[in-house]
Scaffold this active site. Structure first.
Site, PDB file in Angstrom:
ATOM      1  N   THR A 106      47.987  30.419  91.291  1.00  0.00           N
ATOM      2  CA  THR A 106      46.930  31.029  90.486  1.00  0.00           C
ATOM      3  C   THR A 106      47.186  32.524  90.578  1.00  0.00           C
ATOM      4  O   THR A 106      47.656  33.002  91.622  1.00  0.00           O
ATOM      5  CB  THR A 106      45.512  30.709  91.008  1.00  0.00           C
TER       6      THR A 106
ATOM      7  N   ASN B 192      71.392  32.543  80.877  1.00  0.00           N
ATOM      8  CA  ASN B 192      70.055  32.916  80.408  1.00  0.00           C
ATOM      9  C   ASN B 192      69.308  31.743  79.776  1.00  0.00           C
ATOM     10  O   ASN B 192      69.911  30.947  79.050  1.00  0.00           O
ATOM     11  CB  ASN B 192      70.165  34.056  79.387  1.00  0.00           C
TER      12      ASN B 192
ATOM     13  N   TYR C 239      40.134  27.358  42.317  1.00  0.00           N
ATOM     14  CA  TYR C 239      41.554  27.653  42.497  1.00  0.00           C
ATOM     15  C   TYR C 239      41.859  29.090  42.102  1.00  0.00           C
ATOM     16  O   TYR C 239      41.383  29.593  41.083  1.00  0.00           O
ATOM     17  CB  TYR C 239      42.419  26.695  41.643  1.00  0.00           C
TER      18      TYR C 239
ATOM     19  N   GLU D  56      63.100  30.936  75.940  1.00  0.00           N
ATOM     20  CA  GLU D  56      62.563  32.198  75.415  1.00  0.00           C
ATOM     21  C   GLU D  56      62.278  32.085  73.924  1.00  0.00           C
ATOM     22  O   GLU D  56      61.287  32.612  73.421  1.00  0.00           O
ATOM     23  CB  GLU D  56      63.555  33.330  75.684  1.00  0.00           C
TER      24      GLU D  56
ATOM     25  N   LYS E 231      75.835  35.881  84.105  1.00  0.00           N
ATOM     26  CA  LYS E 231      74.529  35.489  83.576  1.00  0.00           C
ATOM     27  C   LYS E 231      74.491  34.076  83.000  1.00  0.00           C
ATOM     28  O   LYS E 231      75.421  33.618  82.361  1.00  0.00           O
ATOM     29  CB  LYS E 231      74.083  36.466  82.468  1.00  0.00           C
TER      30      LYS E 231
ATOM     31  N   ASN F   8      46.126  21.739  39.594  1.00  0.00           N
ATOM     32  CA  ASN F   8      45.264  22.058  40.732  1.00  0.00           C
ATOM     33  C   ASN F   8      44.945  20.815  41.577  1.00  0.00           C
ATOM     34  O   ASN F   8      45.023  20.861  42.801  1.00  0.00           O
ATOM     35  CB  ASN F   8      43.962  22.717  40.247  1.00  0.00           C
TER      36      ASN F   8
ATOM     37  N   LYS G  70      51.977  27.382  50.936  1.00  0.00           N
ATOM     38  CA  LYS G  70      53.023  26.445  51.369  1.00  0.00           C
ATOM     39  C   LYS G  70      54.019  27.014  52.377  1.00  0.00           C
ATOM     40  O   LYS G  70      54.313  26.348  53.386  1.00  0.00           O
ATOM     41  CB  LYS G  70      53.732  25.849  50.157  1.00  0.00           C
TER      42      LYS G  70
ATOM     43  N   GLN H  24      48.902  29.490  46.004  1.00  0.00           N
ATOM     44  CA  GLN H  24      50.297  29.047  45.970  1.00  0.00           C
ATOM     45  C   GLN H  24      51.032  29.487  47.245  1.00  0.00           C
ATOM     46  O   GLN H  24      51.995  28.846  47.659  1.00  0.00           O
ATOM     47  CB  GLN H  24      50.979  29.631  44.731  1.00  0.00           C
TER      48      GLN H  24
ATOM     49  N   SER I 222      57.429  29.186  42.397  1.00  0.00           N
ATOM     50  CA  SER I 222      57.294  28.620  43.731  1.00  0.00           C
ATOM     51  C   SER I 222      58.264  27.464  43.934  1.00  0.00           C
ATOM     52  O   SER I 222      58.346  26.889  45.011  1.00  0.00           O
ATOM     53  CB  SER I 222      55.858  28.136  43.980  1.00  0.00           C
TER      54      SER I 222
HETATM   55  N1  ARG Z   1      52.273  26.097  41.973  1.00  0.00           N
HETATM   56  C1  ARG Z   1      50.845  26.113  41.988  1.00  0.00           C
HETATM   57  C2  ARG Z   1      50.358  26.177  43.441  1.00  0.00           C
HETATM   58  O1  ARG Z   1      51.059  25.761  44.294  1.00  0.00           O
HETATM   59  C3  ARG Z   1      50.309  24.871  41.348  1.00  0.00           C
HETATM   60  C4  ARG Z   1      48.942  25.054  40.826  1.00  0.00           C
HETATM   61  C5  ARG Z   1      48.990  25.978  39.668  1.00  0.00           C
HETATM   62  N2  ARG Z   1      47.726  26.058  39.027  1.00  0.00           N
HETATM   63  C6  ARG Z   1      47.438  27.033  38.174  1.00  0.00           C
HETATM   64  N3  ARG Z   1      46.245  27.025  37.705  1.00  0.00           N
HETATM   65  N4  ARG Z   1      48.290  27.978  37.829  1.00  0.00           N
HETATM   66  O2  ARG Z   1      49.286  26.640  43.713  1.00  0.00           O
END
Ligand code: ARG
Length: 467
Positions: free
Chosen positions: A159, A295, A327, A300, A293, A114, A335, A332, A28
């Site tokens: 309306t 636009n 967890y 949009e 044109k 975690n 994000k 992961q 990640s």
């Molecule tokens: N990169 C992981 C995440 O964003 C960090 C936590 C990893 N924890 C684990 N038990 N493998 O979730």
């Protein structure tokens, strides 16, 4: 042991390292390196707390801090080397730190990735909410300026996308100002939700070591208005809770949706059919084929991107639904949608600000559209109501007049006094005064209405709020 298992922080119980495919699949760091500065901040606070409670010596803590400071400068300069074999931002920083500072082998004492990632994200959210607030205010100020400039430019309000009643452009823009103003409140609420420190929850069940969670929370700024630390109350919830992620992306989604509706109004308004507005050339594009044109692509895209932000919210909701405590690695994936929602929302706000500041209202077109006397049919109903005619009857009477005007092929206000009196005896010669837009708006001065004094006072309210 293979090269990769030796490098992994968790390699102790393994005799084989992860497959190359697994490394590529599970890394990640390509996206969570964005958390690096928050991760460093988190490690500084954690190690300071460990020193405070005697789990690190001051010398060890100082060595760790020196190493972290060096890494921070490299991250800021873009010269830090990220390696996907170390999976994520946390292990990349810890591994590099430990190579340089042997004392850092103690940094992860009483901590898990975690609770670490949960803390990093909360620090991220607090900062991200600050960025949203700044951008929201900038867009709001652009809208407030245009509202101020266009208090006496009148257009039909719609309306069902049918002309309804006259309003000023200022009143119309103030509707969007209200929406973005609520977004400001929502973002502030998300920031408050983020303001709880999960650090010390460990992997799931805390630690046997004598840590002090309040110290870390205070050092990281997770405090209430009186400066008291705010620490999460349940370790299992703390490591698996992603509510703030969803609150945050929901707040972004609503900003996106509000901007999308604004964009849609401007797209309609700049069409030849409406012609109410001229959008700035710097935010429009031409056609590769049709030379005439111009636009409204920026608007949009704002409309389109709002769908993408809602998609980010959907991703999170679906990901968390049905996950057993606590967890799971699924998390992961939390994000990318969060980062995407923030980036897209910020750029949409900036583009909206640019378009709003650069637009020009086409006052002639607005005036001719609002000149339609039928827009004031409701005011004629009110005229009869003031003369004691029950509303339902009055509504019916004006409906009959609209039909009569249509039949005669004339505008509503061009019917003769004799004609209107033949429909209802309460009409007097002054009935045509109902068809003056300024008078009609001046009669609407209660809170929230489009009367000019009311609009001016709303503009003043927002000017103060958005300073
Ligand atoms: N990169 C992981 C995440 O964003 C960090 C936590 C990893 N924890 C684990 N038990 N493998 O979730």
């Amino acid at each position: 042991m293979s090269e990769s298992s030796k490098q992994a922080t968790w390699g102790g119980r393994f005799s084989k390292g992860p497959a190359e495919l697994m490394l590529r699949f599970s890394e990640s760091v390509s996206f969570d390196q964005r958390l690096a500065l928050f991760d460093i901040q988190c490690s500084e606070a954690h190690s300071a707390m460990l020193a405070e409670v005697g789990l690190l010596t001051v010398a060890e803590k100082d060595a760790i801090h020196r190493g972290l400071t060096e890494i921070r400068s490299e991250v800021e300069a873009g010269s830090f080397t990220w390696d996907e074999r170390f999976e994520d931002v946390h292990m990349n920083i810890e591994q590099t730190l430990t190579e340089r500072v042997p004392e850092a082998a103690k940094l992860h004492t009483a901590r898990s990735r975690n609770d670490q990632v949960a803390t990093d994200m909360r620090l991220f959210f607090k900062a991200a909410c600050g960025e949203l607030e700044t951008s929201l205010k900038a867009t709001l100020n652009a809208l407030i300026d245009q509202a101020e400039k266009n208090q006496t430019v009148y257009i039909p309000g719609y309306t069902h996308l049918q002309r309804a009643q006259p309003v000023s452009v200022a009143h119309h823009l103030l509707a969007y100002i209200e929406m973005l103003g609520r977004d400001l409140d929502r973002v502030a609420a998300v920031k408050d939700q983020a303001n709880w420190c999960p650090l010390g929850s460990g992997a799931i069940a805390g630690t046997t070591l004598p840590i002090n969670r309040e110290i870390s929370a205070k050092l990281l700024g997770f405090v209430d208005a009186d400066g008291n630390p705010r620490v999460t109350r349940n370790s299992m919830d703390a490591v698996s809770d992603r509510d703030v992620h969803m609150d945050f992306v929901y707040a972004c989604s609503l900003i996106g949706i509000h901007l999308s509706r604004l964009a849609e109004d401007f797209i309609l308004w700049c069409s030849s059919e409406f012609g109410f507005v001229d959008l700035p050339q710097t935010f429009c594009t031409g056609s590769s084929l049709m030379p005439q044109k111009k636009n409204p692509d920026a608007m949009e895209l704002v409309r389109g991107k709002s769908g993408r932000i809602v998609g980010d919210l959907q991703s999170l909701l679906t990901m968390v639904k049905g996950l057993p405590l606590t967890y799971n690695r699924d998390l992961q994936e939390d994000k990318p949608p969060v980062f995407d929602a923030l980036d897209q929302t910020l750029i949409c706000l900036q583009v909206a600000e640019g378009v709003v500041s650069g637009l020009t209202m086409m006052t002639d077109k607005c005036a001719s559209a609002v000149a339609d006397p039928a827009l004031l049919a409701t005011d004629v109903v009110d005229y009869l109501v003031e003369k004691g005619v029950p509303f339902r009857n009055a509504h019916h009477v004006i409906g009959a007049l609209v039909a009569l005007a249509e039949e005669q092929g004339v505008a509503l206000n061009a019917l003769s006094l004799a004609d209107v009196q033949s429909v209802d005896c309460h009409f007097e010669a002054d009935w045509v005064d109902c068809f003056n837009v300024e008078v009609a708006l001046a009669a609407r001065e209660q809170t929230g209405m489009p009367g000019p004094k009311q609009v001016a006072s709303q503009i003043n309210y927002w000017k103060k709020r958005c300073q």
